[in-house]
Write a protein that holds these residues in place. Structure first.
Motif, short mmCIF file in Angstrom:
data_model
loop_
_atom_site.label_atom_id
_atom_site.label_comp_id
_atom_site.label_asym_id
_atom_site.label_seq_id
_atom_site.Cartn_x
_atom_site.Cartn_y
_atom_site.Cartn_z
N LYS A 102 55.19 -65.19 51.83
CA LYS A 102 56.32 -64.31 51.54
C LYS A 102 56.61 -64.28 50.04
CE LYS A 102 59.65 -61.81 53.49
NZ LYS A 102 59.40 -60.74 54.47
N TYR A 103 56.49 -65.43 49.39
CA TYR A 103 56.72 -65.49 47.94
C TYR A 103 55.72 -64.61 47.20
CZ TYR A 103 57.03 -67.39 43.22
OH TYR A 103 57.16 -67.53 41.86
N GLU A 108 54.74 -59.44 44.23
CA GLU A 108 54.00 -58.18 44.11
C GLU A 108 54.90 -56.97 44.35
OE1 GLU A 108 50.86 -58.55 46.89
OE2 GLU A 108 49.83 -60.17 45.80
N GLY A 109 56.20 -57.24 44.58
CA GLY A 109 57.15 -56.14 44.80
C GLY A 109 57.29 -55.71 46.23
N HIS A 110 56.76 -56.54 47.18
CA HIS A 110 56.89 -56.23 48.60
C HIS A 110 57.75 -57.30 49.26
CE1 HIS A 110 53.71 -53.39 47.80
NE2 HIS A 110 52.90 -54.37 47.40
N LEU A 192 73.36 -61.26 51.10
CA LEU A 192 74.49 -61.22 50.15
C LEU A 192 74.03 -60.88 48.74
CD1 LEU A 192 76.61 -64.31 51.29
CD2 LEU A 192 77.27 -61.90 51.42
N THR A 193 72.91 -61.44 48.32
CA THR A 193 72.46 -61.27 46.93
C THR A 193 71.44 -60.15 46.76
OG1 THR A 193 70.65 -62.86 47.18
CG2 THR A 193 72.81 -63.74 46.54
N ARG A 194 70.93 -59.65 47.90
CA ARG A 194 69.86 -58.63 47.87
C ARG A 194 68.61 -59.17 47.18
NH1 ARG A 194 70.89 -55.10 51.50
NH2 ARG A 194 69.58 -53.56 50.42
N ASN A 195 68.38 -60.48 47.35
CA ASN A 195 67.23 -61.14 46.72
C ASN A 195 66.45 -61.89 47.80
OD1 ASN A 195 65.38 -62.59 45.24
ND2 ASN A 195 66.83 -63.16 43.64
N GLY A 196 65.21 -61.45 48.05
CA GLY A 196 64.41 -62.04 49.12
C GLY A 196 63.95 -63.46 48.86
N ILE A 197 64.14 -63.97 47.65
CA ILE A 197 63.68 -65.33 47.35
C ILE A 197 64.41 -66.37 48.19
CG2 ILE A 197 65.32 -65.83 45.49
CD1 ILE A 197 61.56 -66.75 45.60
#
Length: 327
Positions: A102-103, A108-110, A192-197
């Motif tokens: 996933k990382y 890669e922007g996906h 909440l953060t809109r960050n997939g990390i």
């Protein structure tokens, strides 16, 4: 611990995990959240583990054979050890791989399917329901453990229990609850953060948790496989039963071994009077055997050797192995 108590906890955990696994898998298919995939595989692995425990319990009940004269009680230990391997490989390592994969996608922007999905709320609902279901399963395991652990803490009970089922279920259910919290952390912060990390971090935390639990299970089960003595309380009861037997002058030395969770082997050298006849000695041994089994019903194999008690007695050292031929 009763076999029935362990089986009840296993069945409760199996039922909960199968339902939870399917719902988590559905949530992953709808949203692509890696935490949900990791948790789904975790639940499927736990379900497989519970099946292994049930199979091990059934196989352990087979009658002894000439090639296995002490029976098959240790099958339960072998299958419990397999549980740790499954949890480590399928549960823990897969979750770590999924976090890495996933990382890579995010770099890669996906990999932001969760943020783009109209079903973003589904993982939160599934995780909430799963926490409730796992909580009931964990409560069942705690109730059954409380019937057996006496004054011991849960940690000491897990480390000292001779029957593997309840300790395995306790650790699995505990790991499942913590894993769900990690997944909720990952999914919640991602939304909440809109960050997939954060989804990646939650998945990696689940993987590390499962690897840690699997290693703990493997170490504890390894000790049982190698062969553990009876508990100190059981040893004291057996020694007292021998010493209190009419005709016995003392316990010279004794060894015990768990052949299975509810099966103990006892081998002891006991002191008798020098002037006793063979008939007197045989009667003394019979009385000692009855006394031992009355205080410790789990003794299924019992070997008593009579000898003259001497205060300065020291068991002979193991003889050296013979030299190889030709030397």
């Amino acid at each position: 611990m009763s076999t029935e108590g362990g089986t009840k906890a296993v069945v409760a955990a199996l039922t909960a995990n199968l339902i939870i696994a399917v719902t988590k898998l559905g949530a992953w298919l709808l949203t692509g959240a890696s935490s949900m995939l990791a948790e789904s595989i975790h639940s499927f692995a736990d379900s497989g583990n519970q099946v292994l425990l049930l199979v091990g319990g059934k196989r352990a009940k087979r009658e002894a054979t000439p090639s296995h004269p002490f029976g098959f009680g240790r099958e339960r230990y072998i299958f419990a050890f397999l549980v740790s391997i499954v949890l480590f490989s399928i549960g823990g390592l897969f979750a770590l791989y999924e976090a890495y994969h996933k990382y890579e996608e995010i770099q890669e922007g996906h990999g932001n399917e969760l943020l783009d999905s109209q079903w973003w709320w589904v993982p939160l609902a599934v995780l909430g329901a799963a926490i409730v279901a796992e909580g009931f399963s964990f409560r069942t395991a705690i109730v059954e453990a409380n019937k057996s652990r006496g004054q011991q803490s849960i940690t000491k009970f897990i480390r000292s229990a001779k029957a593997p089922e309840l300790p395995v279920i306790l650790l699995e259910d505990f790991a499942a609850l913590i894993g769900l919290v990690f997944a909720l952390f990952g999914v919640g912060l991602t939304l909440l953060t809109r960050n997939g990390i954060f989804d990646v971090i939650g998945t990696a935390m689940i993987g590390l948790l499962l690897v840690g639990v699997a290693i703990t299970l493997a170490l504890e089960t390894k000790s049982l496989l190698l062969g553990e003595a009876a508990t100190p309380e059981a040893v004291r009861r057996i020694e007292a039963a021998i010493a209190d037997t009419d005709g016995v002058t003392g316990v010279i030395h004794m060894k015990t071994l768990h052949l299975g969770p509810e099966e103990i082997l006892v081998a002891a050298k006991i002191g008798v009077q020098a002037q006793d006849s063979a008939g007197d000695v045989a009667a003394t041994i019979d009385r000692a055997e009855r006394n031992i089994r009355s205080v410790e019903p789990m003794v299924t194999a019992l070997y008593l050797e009579p000898d003259i008690y001497r205060a300065d007695y020291v068991p002979d050292a193991r003889p050296e192995a013979p030299a190889p031929a030709g030397h």
